[in-house]
Design an enzyme around this catalytic site. Sequence first.
Site, mmCIF file in Angstrom:
data_model
loop_
_atom_site.group_PDB
_atom_site.id
_atom_site.type_symbol
_atom_site.label_atom_id
_atom_site.label_comp_id
_atom_site.label_asym_id
_atom_site.label_seq_id
_atom_site.Cartn_x
_atom_site.Cartn_y
_atom_site.Cartn_z
ATOM 1 N N GLU A 35 68.922 -9.066 48.646
ATOM 2 C CA GLU A 35 69.451 -7.716 48.591
ATOM 3 C C GLU A 35 68.371 -6.831 49.200
ATOM 4 O OE1 GLU A 35 69.829 -5.882 44.739
ATOM 5 O OE2 GLU A 35 71.215 -4.367 45.505
ATOM 6 N N ARG A 261 63.627 -20.294 38.996
ATOM 7 C CA ARG A 261 62.832 -19.450 39.883
ATOM 8 C C ARG A 261 61.354 -19.684 39.604
ATOM 9 N NH1 ARG A 261 65.336 -13.915 38.582
ATOM 10 N NH2 ARG A 261 64.053 -13.304 40.327
ATOM 11 N N LYS A 271 60.996 -7.389 40.733
ATOM 12 C CA LYS A 271 60.966 -6.289 41.702
ATOM 13 C C LYS A 271 60.621 -4.974 41.018
ATOM 14 C CE LYS A 271 64.372 -7.941 45.093
ATOM 15 N NZ LYS A 271 65.753 -7.734 45.580
#
Length: 558
Positions: A35, A261, A271
Amino acid sequence: MEESTKNFIHEAIEGDLAPGGRFAGRAVHTRFPPEPNGYLHIGHAKAICINFTTAEKYGGLCNLRFDDTNPTREDVEYVDAIEEDIRWLGFDWSDRLFFGSDYAQRIYDTAEDFIRKGLAYVDDLSADEMRTMRGTLTEPGTNSPHRDRSVEENLGLFRRMKAGDFEPGEKVLRARIDMASGNLNLRDPAMYRIKKDTHHRTGDDWCIYPMYDFAHPLQDAVEGITHSLCSLEYEDHRPLYDWVVNHADLEDRPRQIEFARLNLTGTVMSKRKLLELVTRGLVDGWDDPRMPTLRGLRRRGYTPASIRTFCDRIGVSKVYSTVDSAFLEHCLREDLNASANRVMAVLRPVKLVVENYPDGAVETFEAENNPERPENGVRTVPFSRELWIEAEDFSEEPPKGYFRMFPGNEVRLKHAYVVRCTGCVRDGAGRVVEVRCTYDPATKGGDTPDGRKVKGTIHWVSAKHAVDAEVRLYDSLFSVPDPDASEDRDYKELLNPDSLEVLPDCKCEPSLAGAEAPAAYQFLRLGYFCVDNRVSRPDRLVFNRSVSLKDGFKGARS
RNA sequence: UGGGAUGUAGCCAAGGGGUAAGGCACGGGACUUUGACUCCCGCACUCGCAGGUUCGAAUCCUGCCGUCCCAGCCA
């Protein structure tokens, strides 16, 4: 790079490819779907590597697709940066650069189709009401009063949503699945919401945007993706992914497979937290060398090869894991040891005077650039009576096991001569300002013709030929292994106050004059350093320590 | 009995009925004109726990325990 070992994803794919399998006779096709709302970090690098190398392993392709279905948080600023970072890592998506927003019409048409099939309805509930009626983890939700509107009414309402007749929050398109499902994602999830923001690519063409759960499977299917590899938190979404894919009239039905992850000790990967570090000025931007961002790692001196090797060797599994940063550092050392030229630089200089060396004389020595790679040749290093040596390479009262410079001891000046320490000079405050020694002319080049053993070898720089430089040393950004794990302390309180140390008065051998990024060197006995890619100038050098050399000395090294 | 996952060494991670790979870290040694590199050696009598099946179980079965994810009109 070595052949990556087989993991559970490869096994699943091989099952799909086998005769009678889900994708028998097909070519594997993956995608990396960032994204565009932030910079890529080492965790993304793992996902990038998995997607690209898995496709490559089976002779397939990997697309780069920006997942841009939310105009309020995405920006072109990130698109270019993301492409640049992936290219830097060494991956190529050829002409397969896509944007989820390119499929807006297609996804919209599918939504109308779902409405016609009775699989979706327009709801008037507010977000709050929807939350309340969704139920809880242990209690089922209740149906919306609008759940049974007619197809005609739904279609009319949805078209009016698209036409801009309603304000954000007034209406939403919902999937009609099961309000009692144990999986919250199946309790009539939102598929489309109204947003009147300008999209970075489609401008004001749309005021309704599909949700991830509806858009993503369709994007995958449209691109002919066979395996949609994503992280563990989407496991709960897979039933919804399959629901969308199975009800859409599309040829392809991609398969989603989830993996864990990456987490790394001593840093954070979200983020939101990385953004906060930047906006609060806690670090020097997204490319601060202490950041786990690809830009930060690049500025720090990490090579693409070291990162790819790292991602390959940590493996792929479904276990929540935090990899030791020491392993990433190991991969960098391994790469740089083979490629970086050796050079001498003194970080904390103290003067060394060679008492019996003629004042004003200068001679030059030949020094190998890289013992691991003889073809890198040699360079010339000047020697004179006054040199700079590392302050910690002298000790008037050496700790046990210390075999560098101390009164009466012999040590070799790398590439030059064997010298014997005769003492030191201190200033009024007791600080050592000068170390003294005498040299043995018979040991020119550093050899000992008589075969005598000289245990210590230290690096040095001729004072009159030295090039000044600033060197920045880095340590872990956080002072604890897992800053996210602390429940009572905010991660920002756990920042390591010593993560950056600036050494403004370093002395480098003259061959370093004019060095420019992205040059990387091994500063002999110290570590691997690179020219800073932002603030260094050829006449005002700034080096970053990428990673130190391993230090085998177990004594009290100051 | 909400749903979904997952437990193999300090950290990653192979192994899926035949007697615990590999890497990092760590410890010891050899070599060394980098206390680096390289090379040797060591590092899980046991796989979350407890039962069961079997000649044989980390692998199969049952039960239990721990950890992670999910109640955005974010992705």
